[in-house]
Scaffold this motif. Structure first.
Motif, PDB file in Angstrom:
ATOM      1  N   PRO A   1       1.843  10.215  -5.329  1.00 53.50           N
ATOM      2  CA  PRO A   1       2.167  11.633  -5.127  1.00 53.50           C
ATOM      3  C   PRO A   1       3.649  11.941  -5.236  1.00 53.50           C
ATOM      4  O   PRO A   1       4.031  12.969  -5.745  1.00 53.50           O
ATOM      5  CB  PRO A   1       1.687  11.907  -3.717  1.00 53.50           C
TER       6      PRO A   1
ATOM      7  N   GLY B   1       0.830  -1.191   0.000  1.00 56.72           N
ATOM      8  CA  GLY B   1       0.000   0.000   0.000  1.00 56.72           C
ATOM      9  C   GLY B   1       0.862   1.237   0.000  1.00 56.72           C
ATOM     10  O   GLY B   1       0.614   2.212  -0.673  1.00 56.72           O
ATOM     11  N   ALA B   2       1.935   1.122   0.758  1.00 55.91           N
ATOM     12  CA  ALA B   2       2.816   2.277   0.843  1.00 55.91           C
ATOM     13  C   ALA B   2       3.420   2.574  -0.497  1.00 55.91           C
ATOM     14  O   ALA B   2       3.655   3.717  -0.858  1.00 55.91           O
ATOM     15  CB  ALA B   2       3.914   2.010   1.855  1.00 55.91           C
TER      16      ALA B   2
ATOM     17  N   SER C   1       2.080   2.270  -3.308  1.00 52.75           N
ATOM     18  CA  SER C   1       1.177   3.028  -4.152  1.00 52.75           C
ATOM     19  C   SER C   1       1.144   4.469  -3.697  1.00 52.75           C
ATOM     20  O   SER C   1       1.058   5.376  -4.494  1.00 52.75           O
ATOM     21  CB  SER C   1      -0.209   2.417  -4.133  1.00 52.75           C
ATOM     22  N   VAL C   2       1.224   4.645  -2.397  1.00 50.69           N
ATOM     23  CA  VAL C   2       1.204   6.021  -1.922  1.00 50.69           C
ATOM     24  C   VAL C   2       2.425   6.761  -2.414  1.00 50.69           C
ATOM     25  O   VAL C   2       2.370   7.875  -2.899  1.00 50.69           O
ATOM     26  CB  VAL C   2       1.186   6.062  -0.381  1.00 50.69           C
ATOM     27  N   ARG C   3       3.537   6.060  -2.300  1.00 52.54           N
ATOM     28  CA  ARG C   3       4.740   6.732  -2.732  1.00 52.54           C
ATOM     29  C   ARG C   3       4.674   7.006  -4.217  1.00 52.54           C
ATOM     30  O   ARG C   3       5.142   8.002  -4.699  1.00 52.54           O
ATOM     31  CB  ARG C   3       5.948   5.858  -2.438  1.00 52.54           C
TER      32      ARG C   3
END
Lengths: 364, 510
Positions: free
Chosen positions: B358, B350-351, B353-355
């Protein structure tokens, strides 16, 4: 090229529009809201399916135990009746034996799924099935409700094969959405503190001709609002900014400290513990904490499940399971969010460690 | 860095030797060290839990015996009280007694952890039982047939789990990574025997591959901003490369010098192109061939690049790629297999994708520019050339093979446990169900290999533990191997469905 493009635009027939609609729909389904709905829907489907499969056999089991009890009583009566002259020794011996047999049968029945509530609502209600589906998808796997029929077991296997990736998808989506919102909230809160404002204010002229190939270390300050993007455009944007654009800019670089994430998790566990301690009459705070932790870490012993007490002879099984399900779904999402937030800082810290190590070793 | 071997004579040879042995030692120590750390942690847990819970269990057993005797004597006394034995009344009375007894039995089993036998000899909380319990806790299986009942037991369990679960994750991901790498090597060696392409052609193809990789990066950079679903897909299967990256730290060979750090890292990351960045061979040449600052790369130097650094330097590029993710970490659990907690894996994915979405925007442009300059890189590692027609340079083991591997492991386990548990009446389906539930770490606890048989108790535990630990590692490995292919095929399907739009479609809209 341009001609081709123009030609394409004219070609948008109704078929094309329909395709676009479908695309939009599928895109929505795979967006955040869609994933949550999919996840819930899958759990509900599982609840219904398992209810159908397992409900029948559960009723049979309950009848079996009732039958067992009646038989034992009858046998005891036979013994008592036969021994007209009541020799305590003999009688006790025989009755003991019968009682031991009864005990072993009960143990066996519990091993096969009997839960002690022979006369009351069964375990495999809709809410019980929903909790079961949820525990299977999240791999918590309590075991207080478990499939007893062969069909149930096979269906469980296939249900998991699809359900687990769906759960991972749900987690990652929710985790990132929650993480983004939390970061935004955090950035806003931190902005309110006057001492920090200058950090977020005018853009520091970036040393642009940093070698592009080298990944410069991002050493976040306490706020974590260090801007790592050397692009001129973004710095111009920031300079003309009101709070909104700089907050947009900062969101990508805001790093929430690890301690905050840990606090959030601890608070959620303690909050859940207090809630369940109140809900269940014979649970103390420690037991509730233990339950919350074991559930959220997906260990899931199943020794404590709210609503599963044999004392709850009424229909309160339903509320207990429902509340547990909601707690789990929310809890998983929050933990996903925390891991998401922690990860960046952990990575940065490890990276800096590695760099130090690298520097030290590189000179060898 | 090991000194260059050109024209230095024996001293450099010695140092190179020394360097390699150090390599091997580091590798061994990190893997074996980690495994023994986990084993030690389990043993400590076994001691602790046995001490905390054994006496309580004995107490419960004695209680149940007492309860049973009470039932008998109460029936007796009730019977004695009555002058006339009326069947109906007496039956009703005794029925109530039995029902009460049944309730107490069930409560003893469920809340007090009674295992169903009054025999003091067969305790659950022996050393072996406590060891099994520790393993079950830190792999997050959590059967529940044996669970702590004392307050201290619960507290210690929570603390133990907090430390133990990440440790087990780490260990399993390490092992599974090593396994995945060796599996790939073996697989491609087999394939190479079948294929008849010559090594020379491979080299040329490698050069060309550099182009395709840079092209694909540029494409991925454009696509990255568009698709929400892309992040979802990559996220769910994304390798928490960072996670394993951390873990790989002990494996690091001496890192390249800092100036070429980023380049080495980025380049390394790209060219091998498949998940196994951890393989020293994969970390190849590229890093040292990079910039002009380097001397002529020698094979020894190639091995030294810090692949660890790869992961972090490219973490943003990673997330933006729509290629099969290079995350090899292997710590992402295959869905059926829940090896270590779902969190570590899914959350780090998940991280990513966050990274990816943005942050790290500059990365792909950098990477693509970087690769343009290194098109002619000679990726001399023989393994890495896939002789297949994949457009991506990732050599991925086919999905069907991994699925077959997992299924056969489960079936094998089913036969094994069926044989062992015949007395307990396990059918083949029950055994297969048990294997599946265990390997996915769901762990209901309705079926657990019987530990009550005296003398063979340790045996049952040992076999079960080994089976599940190896099985979870195997599942992680296969997940590791297939995730790239799965992601790429899912992406292609998504493109066809139109969830992710191609460049052309995007242009058309304007």
């Amino acid at each position: 090229m341009a001609l081709r493009r123009r030609a394409r635009r004219r070609d948008k027939t109704s078929g094309e529009k329909f395709k676009d609609c479908c695309r939009g729909f599928v895109a929505f389904v795979f967006s955040n809201v869609g994933i949550i709905a999919l996840f819930l829907g899958y759990a509900i489907i599982g609840a219904i399916v398992f209810n159908k499969i397992e409900g029948e056999s559960e009723r049979e089991k309950k009848d079996d135990v009732v039958e067992l009890r009646r038989n034992t009583v009858r046998e005891l009566w036979e013994i008592t009746y036969t021994f007209n002259v009541m020799f305590e020794g003999n009688w006790t011996e025989m009755v003991d034996e019968k009682i031991l047999q009864f005990q072993n049968s009960i143990v066996k029945a519990v091993g096969e799924g009997y839960d002690g509530r022979a006369e009351v609502a069964s375990q495999w209600t809709f809410s019980g099935g929903f909790l079961y589906s949820l525990t299977v998808m999240t791999t918590i796997g309590y075991g207080n409700i478990a499939p007893r029929t062969s069909m149930g077991k096979i269906v469980t296997i296939f249900y998991t094969c699809i359900g687990f990736p769906l759960f991972l998808l749900y987690l990652s989506n929710i985790g990132s959405v929650l993480a983004q919102s939390f970061k935004w909230l955090y950035a806003k809160l931190c902005k309110c503190r006057p001492a920090r404002i200058e950090v977020l204010g005018p853009p520091v002229p970036e040393p642009e001709p940093r070698d592009e190939d080298e990944e410069a270390p991002r050493w976040p300050d306490e706020l974590g609002s260090y801007r790592s993007q050397p692009a001129a455009a973004s710095s111009e944007e920031a300079s003309s900014s009101g709070s909104s654009s700089s907050s947009e800019l900062d969101l990508s670089t805001v790093t929430v400290p690890i301690s905050m994430c840990l606090i959030i998790m601890a608070v959620y566990i303690c909050g859940g513990a207090m809630f369940f301690a109140r809900l269940e009459e014979n649970w103390d705070f420690l037991t509730s904490c233990y339950f919350c932790f074991i559930s959220l870490s997906t260990i899931g012993f199943g020794d404590y499940v709210p609503g599963d007490s044999i004392r709850s002879e009424t229909g309160s099984v339903e509320t207990g399971f429902v509340l547990t399900s909601m707690y789990l779904m929310l809890g998983m999402a929050i933990i996903a969010m925390c891991f998401n937030l922690m990860q960046e800082e952990v990575i940065q810290k490890v990276r800096s460690c590695a760099r130090c190590l690298g520097c030290l070793r590189g000179q060898g | 860095m090991p000194p260059s071997t050109t024209g230095r004579g024996s001293s450099s040879k010695w140092s190179t030797c020394g360097y390699y042995t150090k390599n091997i030692l580091v590798f061994l120590v990190s893997h074996i060290g980690l495994v023994s750390l986990v084993v030690g942690y389990c043993v400590i847990g076994a001691f602790a839990f046995e001490a905390l819970e054994a006496t309580n269990e004995l107490q419960v057993k004695r209680n149940v015996s007492q309860i049973r005797r009470n039932v008998t004597s109460s029936i007796w006394s009730l019977t004695q009280e009555q002058d006339l034995l009326h069947e109906y009344n007496w039956t009703a009375m005794v029925g109530r007694q039995l029902k009460e007894f049944e309730k107490q039995l069930i409560e003893a089993m469920k809340t007090k952890g009674w295992d169903g036998s009054e025999d003091d000899e067969h305790q659950q909380w022996t050393f072996a039982g406590a060891l099994f319990y520790s393993i079950v806790v830190i792999t997050t299986i959590g059967y529940g047939h044996i669970a702590p009942k004392t307050d201290w037991g619960k507290v210690v369990t929570m603390l133990y789990a907090i430390l133990g679960i990440p440790l087990m994750c780490l260990c399993l991901s390490n092992i599974s990574e090593g396994m995945a790498h060796s599996f790939k090597v073996v697989y491609w060696k087999c394939c190479c025997y079948i294929c008849t392409k010559k090594p020379k052609k491979r080299r040329r193809r490698r050069g060309r591959r550099g182009y395709s990789s840079s092209r694909s990066i540029r494409r991925s950079a454009k696509n990255a901003d568009g698709a929400v679903s892309e992040s979802a897909f990559s996220a769910s299967y994304g390798d928490p490369s960072s996670e394993t990256g951390e873990y790989r730290l002990p494996d690091d060979v001496e890192p390249a010098s800092p100036d070429a750090y980023g380049r080495a890292a980025i380049h390394n990351h790209r060219l091998p192109a498949d998940g196994k960045r951890s393989a020293p061979s994969e970390r190849s040449k590229s890093s040292d061939e990079l910039p002009a600052t380097r001397a002529e790369p020698d094979p020894a130097a190639l091995q030294r690049t810090p692949f660890f650094q790869n992961r972090y330097a490219l973490s943003e590029a990673d997330a933006l790629r729509d290629e099969p993710s290079v995350g090899s970490g292997g710590s992402v659990k295959l869905s059926p297999a829940r090896t270590d907690s779902a969190y570590g894996r899914s959350l780090s994915s998940g991280a990513r994708s966050v990274r990816g979405v943005p942050a790290g925007r500059p990365a792909p442009e950098r990477v693509s520019k970087l690769h343009q300059t290194f098109d002619e890189e000679d990726d001399s590692d023989g393994y890495e050339d896939s002789d297949d027609e994949d457009t991506s340079e990732t050599k991925s083991v086919p999905i069907w093979l991994c699925v077959l591997l997992v299924v056969s492991y489960i079936v094998g386990g089913a036969y094994l446990f069926k044989e062992r548990e015949q007395e307990a009446g396990w059918t083949f389906l029950d055994s297969a169900y048990f294997c599946f539930i265990t390997l996915t770490t769901i762990g209901f606890g309705d079926f657990v290999p019987d530990q009550k048989r005296s003398g063979r108790e340790g045996e049952a535990i040992a076999i079960t533990s080994l089976y599940l630990l190896f099985g979870i590692a195997l599942l992680m490995m296969s997940f590791n191997l297939v995730q790239e292919e799965v992601i790429s095929s899912v992406k292609s399907v998504a493109k066809k469905l139109g969830i992710i739009k191609d460049d052309e479609d995007e242009y058309d809209d304007y």
